[in-house]
Design a protein around this motif. Sequence first.
Motif, PDB file in Angstrom:
ATOM      1  N   ALA A  55       2.473 -34.627 -25.209  1.00 47.20           N
ATOM      2  CA  ALA A  55       1.774 -35.881 -24.939  1.00 47.20           C
ATOM      3  C   ALA A  55       0.917 -35.703 -23.693  1.00 47.20           C
ATOM      4  O   ALA A  55       1.299 -34.998 -22.757  1.00 47.20           O
ATOM      5  CB  ALA A  55       2.768 -37.015 -24.757  1.00 47.20           C
ATOM      6  N   TYR A  56      -0.239 -36.357 -23.713  1.00 53.90           N
ATOM      7  CA  TYR A  56      -1.197 -36.298 -22.599  1.00 53.90           C
ATOM      8  C   TYR A  56      -1.477 -37.734 -22.187  1.00 53.90           C
ATOM      9  O   TYR A  56      -1.805 -38.577 -23.024  1.00 53.90           O
ATOM     10  CB  TYR A  56      -2.475 -35.602 -23.081  1.00 53.90           C
ATOM     11  CG  TYR A  56      -3.654 -35.662 -22.142  1.00 53.90           C
ATOM     12  CD1 TYR A  56      -3.851 -34.674 -21.194  1.00 53.90           C
ATOM     13  CD2 TYR A  56      -4.580 -36.693 -22.228  1.00 53.90           C
ATOM     14  CE1 TYR A  56      -4.951 -34.715 -20.346  1.00 53.90           C
ATOM     15  CE2 TYR A  56      -5.681 -36.747 -21.387  1.00 53.90           C
ATOM     16  CZ  TYR A  56      -5.862 -35.760 -20.449  1.00 53.90           C
ATOM     17  OH  TYR A  56      -6.945 -35.797 -19.616  1.00 53.90           O
ATOM     18  N   LEU A  57      -1.302 -38.027 -20.907  1.00 56.02           N
ATOM     19  CA  LEU A  57      -1.523 -39.378 -20.399  1.00 56.02           C
ATOM     20  C   LEU A  57      -2.421 -39.317 -19.182  1.00 56.02           C
ATOM     21  O   LEU A  57      -2.190 -38.527 -18.267  1.00 56.02           O
ATOM     22  CB  LEU A  57      -0.176 -40.017 -20.002  1.00 56.02           C
ATOM     23  CG  LEU A  57      -0.229 -41.336 -19.245  1.00 56.02           C
ATOM     24  CD1 LEU A  57      -0.752 -42.460 -20.142  1.00 56.02           C
ATOM     25  CD2 LEU A  57       1.144 -41.691 -18.689  1.00 56.02           C
ATOM     26  N   THR A  58      -3.442 -40.183 -19.168  1.00 56.91           N
ATOM     27  CA  THR A  58      -4.235 -40.347 -17.957  1.00 56.91           C
ATOM     28  C   THR A  58      -3.539 -41.399 -17.115  1.00 56.91           C
ATOM     29  O   THR A  58      -3.361 -42.538 -17.528  1.00 56.91           O
ATOM     30  CB  THR A  58      -5.686 -40.763 -18.276  1.00 56.91           C
ATOM     31  OG1 THR A  58      -5.674 -41.958 -19.051  1.00 56.91           O
ATOM     32  CG2 THR A  58      -6.407 -39.672 -19.021  1.00 56.91           C
ATOM     33  N   LEU A  59      -3.093 -40.987 -15.948  1.00 61.64           N
ATOM     34  CA  LEU A  59      -2.245 -41.799 -15.086  1.00 61.64           C
ATOM     35  C   LEU A  59      -3.083 -42.580 -14.081  1.00 61.64           C
ATOM     36  O   LEU A  59      -3.972 -42.015 -13.432  1.00 61.64           O
ATOM     37  CB  LEU A  59      -1.280 -40.856 -14.351  1.00 61.64           C
ATOM     38  CG  LEU A  59      -0.148 -41.434 -13.559  1.00 61.64           C
ATOM     39  CD1 LEU A  59       0.849 -42.119 -14.479  1.00 61.64           C
ATOM     40  CD2 LEU A  59       0.546 -40.320 -12.791  1.00 61.64           C
ATOM     41  N   ALA A  60      -2.790 -43.872 -13.937  1.00 63.94           N
ATOM     42  CA  ALA A  60      -3.477 -44.701 -12.937  1.00 63.94           C
ATOM     43  C   ALA A  60      -2.821 -44.469 -11.569  1.00 63.94           C
ATOM     44  O   ALA A  60      -1.603 -44.341 -11.475  1.00 63.94           O
ATOM     45  CB  ALA A  60      -3.380 -46.167 -13.317  1.00 63.94           C
ATOM     46  N   PRO A  61      -3.610 -44.443 -10.497  1.00 65.29           N
ATOM     47  CA  PRO A  61      -3.044 -44.136  -9.181  1.00 65.29           C
ATOM     48  C   PRO A  61      -2.372 -45.308  -8.473  1.00 65.29           C
ATOM     49  O   PRO A  61      -1.650 -45.101  -7.510  1.00 65.29           O
ATOM     50  CB  PRO A  61      -4.257 -43.649  -8.383  1.00 65.29           C
ATOM     51  CG  PRO A  61      -5.410 -44.336  -9.008  1.00 65.29           C
ATOM     52  CD  PRO A  61      -5.069 -44.461 -10.472  1.00 65.29           C
ATOM     53  N   LYS A  62      -2.606 -46.565  -8.936  1.00 64.30           N
ATOM     54  CA  LYS A  62      -2.046 -47.700  -8.195  1.00 64.30           C
ATOM     55  C   LYS A  62      -2.054 -48.957  -9.050  1.00 64.30           C
ATOM     56  O   LYS A  62      -2.597 -48.988 -10.152  1.00 64.30           O
ATOM     57  CB  LYS A  62      -2.833 -47.950  -6.912  1.00 64.30           C
ATOM     58  CG  LYS A  62      -4.272 -48.372  -7.139  1.00 64.30           C
ATOM     59  CD  LYS A  62      -4.968 -48.632  -5.830  1.00 64.30           C
ATOM     60  CE  LYS A  62      -6.334 -49.241  -6.094  1.00 64.30           C
ATOM     61  NZ  LYS A  62      -6.898 -49.814  -4.900  1.00 64.30           N
ATOM     62  N   GLY A  63      -1.444 -50.002  -8.520  1.00 63.13           N
ATOM     63  CA  GLY A  63      -1.459 -51.316  -9.140  1.00 63.13           C
ATOM     64  C   GLY A  63      -0.565 -51.430 -10.362  1.00 63.13           C
ATOM     65  O   GLY A  63       0.288 -50.574 -10.618  1.00 63.13           O
ATOM     66  N   PHE A  64      -0.752 -52.510 -11.114  1.00 60.85           N
ATOM     67  CA  PHE A  64       0.015 -52.759 -12.326  1.00 60.85           C
ATOM     68  C   PHE A  64      -0.110 -51.602 -13.302  1.00 60.85           C
ATOM     69  O   PHE A  64       0.866 -51.217 -13.958  1.00 60.85           O
ATOM     70  CB  PHE A  64      -0.450 -54.064 -12.995  1.00 60.85           C
ATOM     71  CG  PHE A  64       0.174 -54.297 -14.340  1.00 60.85           C
ATOM     72  CD1 PHE A  64       1.480 -54.746 -14.436  1.00 60.85           C
ATOM     73  CD2 PHE A  64      -0.547 -54.051 -15.499  1.00 60.85           C
ATOM     74  CE1 PHE A  64       2.071 -54.948 -15.678  1.00 60.85           C
ATOM     75  CE2 PHE A  64       0.032 -54.255 -16.746  1.00 60.85           C
ATOM     76  CZ  PHE A  64       1.345 -54.700 -16.834  1.00 60.85           C
ATOM     77  N   ALA A  65      -1.305 -51.030 -13.384  1.00 53.92           N
ATOM     78  CA  ALA A  65      -1.533 -49.917 -14.319  1.00 53.92           C
ATOM     79  C   ALA A  65      -0.639 -48.721 -14.001  1.00 53.92           C
ATOM     80  O   ALA A  65      -0.198 -48.021 -14.912  1.00 53.92           O
ATOM     81  CB  ALA A  65      -3.003 -49.503 -14.297  1.00 53.92           C
ATOM     82  N   PHE A  66      -0.355 -48.498 -12.724  1.00 51.72           N
ATOM     83  CA  PHE A  66       0.555 -47.407 -12.353  1.00 51.72           C
ATOM     84  C   PHE A  66       1.941 -47.645 -12.948  1.00 51.72           C
ATOM     85  O   PHE A  66       2.561 -46.745 -13.506  1.00 51.72           O
ATOM     86  CB  PHE A  66       0.650 -47.272 -10.825  1.00 51.72           C
ATOM     87  CG  PHE A  66       1.677 -46.271 -10.393  1.00 51.72           C
ATOM     88  CD1 PHE A  66       1.382 -44.916 -10.398  1.00 51.72           C
ATOM     89  CD2 PHE A  66       2.947 -46.675 -10.004  1.00 51.72           C
ATOM     90  CE1 PHE A  66       2.343 -43.976 -10.016  1.00 51.72           C
ATOM     91  CE2 PHE A  66       3.904 -45.754  -9.622  1.00 51.72           C
ATOM     92  CZ  PHE A  66       3.596 -44.393  -9.628  1.00 51.72           C
ATOM     93  N   TYR A  67       2.434 -48.871 -12.851  1.00 50.55           N
ATOM     94  CA  TYR A  67       3.753 -49.204 -13.390  1.00 50.55           C
ATOM     95  C   TYR A  67       3.751 -49.147 -14.918  1.00 50.55           C
ATOM     96  O   TYR A  67       4.725 -48.694 -15.531  1.00 50.55           O
ATOM     97  CB  TYR A  67       4.214 -50.566 -12.877  1.00 50.55           C
ATOM     98  CG  TYR A  67       4.400 -50.546 -11.379  1.00 50.55           C
ATOM     99  CD1 TYR A  67       5.482 -49.894 -10.808  1.00 50.55           C
ATOM    100  CD2 TYR A  67       3.465 -51.140 -10.542  1.00 50.55           C
ATOM    101  CE1 TYR A  67       5.640 -49.842  -9.434  1.00 50.55           C
ATOM    102  CE2 TYR A  67       3.616 -51.092  -9.162  1.00 50.55           C
ATOM    103  CZ  TYR A  67       4.702 -50.441  -8.616  1.00 50.55           C
ATOM    104  OH  TYR A  67       4.847 -50.381  -7.253  1.00 50.55           O
TER     105      TYR A  67
END
Length: 143
Positions: free
Chosen positions: A99-111
């Motif tokens: 699996a490949y995921l583009t990870l958000a660095p902060k905020g709700f998207a990080f969680y």
Amino acid sequence: MDSGLSPVHGSTVIEGAGTVRNVLIVAQLPPPVHGAAVVNQMVVNSSVLRRHFNVRVIPIDATTELSEIRKFSVRKVLRTFRMLTRVMHCLIRDRPDLAYLTLAPKGFAFYRDAVVVALFRLWRTPHVLHLHGRGMKLAHTGV
């Protein structure tokens, strides 16, 4: 003939994981159009990737407008739950090799992304996390 590229002849071997054939990509895709989404779209549309792997794409589509980014809405929460359900369904049904995921660095998207990673770990799916650099300095300084 050597092209200078890594040898990918129908599969890639990850140590301890066997042959990778089925890849799940969970990433932001346009709309809205922004840097990370455009790069992700190029990855998803890669003919080289699709020639060598069975690719399943689940878009992170909580927002459709740039003005919605970094703003709370019930619609975004519902879309997030829909995306998480799709990820779980794919992990159960398709059993991707990677699996490949583009990870958000902060905020709700990080969680949100942390929950996706937890799902990968729960189903013991090897995964690659791609962290786009924008927002890292702000996340580090708390601004």
